[in-house]
Design an enzyme around this catalytic site. Structure first.
Site, PDB file in Angstrom:
ATOM      1  N   CYS A 144      -9.147   0.113   0.870  1.00  0.00           N
ATOM      2  CA  CYS A 144      -7.964   0.675   0.219  1.00  0.00           C
ATOM      3  C   CYS A 144      -8.242   2.040  -0.395  1.00  0.00           C
ATOM      4  O   CYS A 144      -7.541   3.005  -0.127  1.00  0.00           O
ATOM      5  CB  CYS A 144      -7.435  -0.279  -0.832  1.00  0.00           C
ATOM      6  N   HIS A 145      -9.251   2.110  -1.227  1.00  0.00           N
ATOM      7  CA  HIS A 145      -9.499   3.380  -1.907  1.00  0.00           C
ATOM      8  C   HIS A 145     -10.962   3.780  -1.862  1.00  0.00           C
ATOM      9  O   HIS A 145     -11.421   4.567  -2.683  1.00  0.00           O
ATOM     10  CB  HIS A 145      -8.998   3.319  -3.348  1.00  0.00           C
ATOM     11  N   GLY A 146     -11.704   3.174  -0.933  1.00  0.00           N
ATOM     12  CA  GLY A 146     -13.062   3.634  -0.659  1.00  0.00           C
ATOM     13  C   GLY A 146     -14.116   3.335  -1.704  1.00  0.00           C
ATOM     14  O   GLY A 146     -14.884   4.221  -2.071  1.00  0.00           O
TER      15      GLY A 146
END
Lengths: 169, 420
Positions: A133-135
């Site tokens: 999702c956001h690394g």
């Protein structure tokens, strides 16, 4: 109004507001608390999992309280990797020894501590987990190493009921 | 208001109006003096009212067939699409209607930004508008959860988890929002309830928005105060009614294009997969209208600060009437502001684009620069510009720039004074 002296009426006003506030609070609270987890949700507090089929390097994901739990049987390399990390290099310092009492078994909530996505196995810069999702990158102990997540993936309360069965919760 | 002395012509009308002055209100709305230079950017208020009514009507009809339960929601939506008479049409109107609603609201907001409609004496109209916009986002988000597809589930998870960034009480709040330890049936049922409630809250706020508008009257492209009623104004009916209707028809063509030709282009294919709490889709993206804020969230590497930045990006708009120090409303007479305005438009579009892309490499860098610029615009450029900018002379009346530009100015002026 110009008179500063506290009167009988001021006292009555204040007392009325105070009783009123308690009354409103007591009425509103049930309306708010009904949204908290109910008895049936809380009743599903523990899950037993058979882990006999897991070979080293394999992970299974089970559902506990509606959340995924990763159970990974780690390889020697992974354990060595996780244990050799200096605590100073960690964003949320935690020893692998404290996260995995039995070094071969890592049990943790498969929930990224950033915004709750399920990280992917065997991915990321630290050969642990990677959240798409956001690394966020997690190491082989499920500790946050890089990315926006603030803390390590949570280790729930669990125990080995026997050699092949883990009880979570 | 000057139309207080209105009396209905019929006896029955007078009898009724003495008891409930609805006819006085209708008369006020009909005669409402409107600046005569309003352009088509001013038609979006009416378009937005249409969008709200459309969402409420289609939403009510969908609710007759939808089942808000984690085990049945996904199937009930498929049931609507396949079995219910015209279910596909109603659902596509509702789903695309949300996008059309946001398209219109963004145009409406940027209209205000260009013509300075948020400035005194219209601050309350503006702030009510921002509250409506926030409620729209809440309603849209919860509505997207209802079909219980993969994007529904994981979007709900990510957005509710934003609250976990709050120190100390965050986790408790998230559990409370979920009604469990993850997004599950209790979450779905309460989202359905709130999704049903919010449009009616918006409807109430729209009434206040219009009420507050009718106190000072409309701003206009020139951005100067107009005396009302005067030769600078026209009555709302029929002039604005017909113009709004024409614009609405044009808008409905665009709306119908999406509904009938590309009903799923604004959605995400993953939402046709039923929610699975064990698998996160590889790439979670919110709906297009939330992308700029999503980009701001992701551009900050810290969880709490990211959430704060995202919320500030929205809430900063409420402070805009005081951040913009310029007394001149319309960008037409603010040569520098006009340029910064278009840079801001580009900046928001760029944020929207990078919000849809993976948060890595060049995209992340661009997102960070664009985020920084977004705040720079509101916190530095606008306050300073209002004090430093050399503005163009503003006309004395709406009529002046039109008649003043003609060769026979004197005749125009004479004509004007003879109308008086």
């Amino acid at each position: 109004m110009s008179e500063k002296k506290t009167k009988r009426r001021d006292f009555l006003f204040t007392a009325t507001y105070a009783v009123g506030a308690v009354g409103v609070g007591a009425t509103v609270w049930p309306m708010i608390d009904q949204m908290n987890p109910d008895a049936s949700v809380k009743a599903l507090a523990s899950t037993e999992v058979d882990v006999s089929s897991l070979t080293p390097g394999k992970t299974i994901t089970v559902l506990w309280r509606g959340k995924p739990v990763f159970i990974r049987r780690r390889t020697e390399d992974e354990i060595a990797d996780a244990r050799s990390v200096k605590l100073d290099d960690l964003k949320d310092p935690e020893k692998d020894e404290d996260r995995a009492k039995n070094p071969e078994w890592l049990v943790m909530l498969g929930v990224c501590t950033h915004l709750g996505c399920v990280p992917l196995n065997d991915k990321g810069d630290y050969n642990g987990w990677f959240c798409p999702c956001h690394g966020s990158h997690y190491d082989t102990s499920g500790r946050i190493r890089k990315g926006p997540a603030p803390t390590n993936m949570e280790v729930p309360k669990y125990e080995f009921v026997n050699a092949n069965t883990i009880k979570i919760g | 208001m000057s139309d207080n002395e209105y009396t209905p012509t019929s006896k029955a009308g007078k009898w009724f109006n003495d008891r409930l002055p609805l006819l006085t209100l209708a008369n006020h709305l009909t005669d409402y003096p409107t600046p005569k230079n309003l352009n088509y950017w001013w038609t979006f208020g009416g378009i937005l009212t249409f969008c709200l009514i459309t969402q409420i009507v289609t939403g009510l009809t969908l609710a007759m067939h939808y089942i808000a339960h984690a085990d049945m929601a996904f199937e009930s939506v498929e049931h609507i699409m396949r079995d219910v008479n015209y279910g596909w049409l109603i659902r596509y109107i509702h789903a695309n209607g949300a996008s059309m609603f946001f398209l219109a609201v963004y145009i409406h907001i940027f209209r205000s930004l260009f013509y300075g409609s948020y400035k005194a004496p219209r601050e309350i109209i503006w702030i009510i508008g921002i509250i409506i916009y926030l409620l729209m986002m809440a309603a849209a988000f919860m509505g997207y959860v209802l079909p219980w597809g993969q994007m529904s589930f994981w979007g709900a998870t990510v957005i509710t988890n934003l609250f976990s960034a709050i120190p100390l009480v965050g986790e408790g709040i998230v559990t409370w929002l979920w009604g469990g330890y993850s997004v599950d049936n209790p979450t779905l049922t309460r989202f359905f309830t709130l999704h049903y409630l919010i449009p009616f809250l918006i409807l109430g706020l729209v009434v206040l928005h219009i009420w507050a508008l009718h106190v000072p009257g409309n701003n206009n492209p020139v951005g100067i105060d107009v005396k009302k009623p005067s030769k600078d104004t026209v009555p709302f009916h029929p002039y604005i009614v017909i113009k709004d209707t024409f614009a609405l028809l044009m808008f409905m063509i665009v709306f119908a294009f999406f509904v009938f030709y590309t009903p799923n282009i604004l959605g995400h294919a993953d939402n046709y997969i039923e929610a699975d709490p064990l698998v996160t889709p590889a790439h979670i993206v919110p709906e297009w209208y939330l992308l700029p804020f999503y980009a701001i969230l992701r551009s900050v590497p810290d969880k709490l600060l990211g959430v704060i930045a995202m919320l500030s990006a929205i809430l900063i708009l409420a402070a805009l009437p005081w951040l913009d120090t310029s007394k001149i409303r319309s960008a037409v007479f603010r040569p520098l502001y006009k340029q910064f305005y278009w840079i801001l438009v580009a900046d928001v579009l760029i944020l929207g684009y990078v919000g849809a892309m993976p948060a890595e490499g060049l995209y992340l860098l661009v997102a960070r620069v664009a985020t920084a610029y977004y705040f720079l615009h509101f916190l530095v450029i606008l306050p300073v510009l209002g004090l430093k900018e050399k503005t163009l002379p503003i006309p004395l009346s709406i009529t002046e720039p039109i008649l003043g530009g003609t060769a026979n100015l004197a005749t125009a002026r004479n004509k004007e004074s003879s109308i008086k």
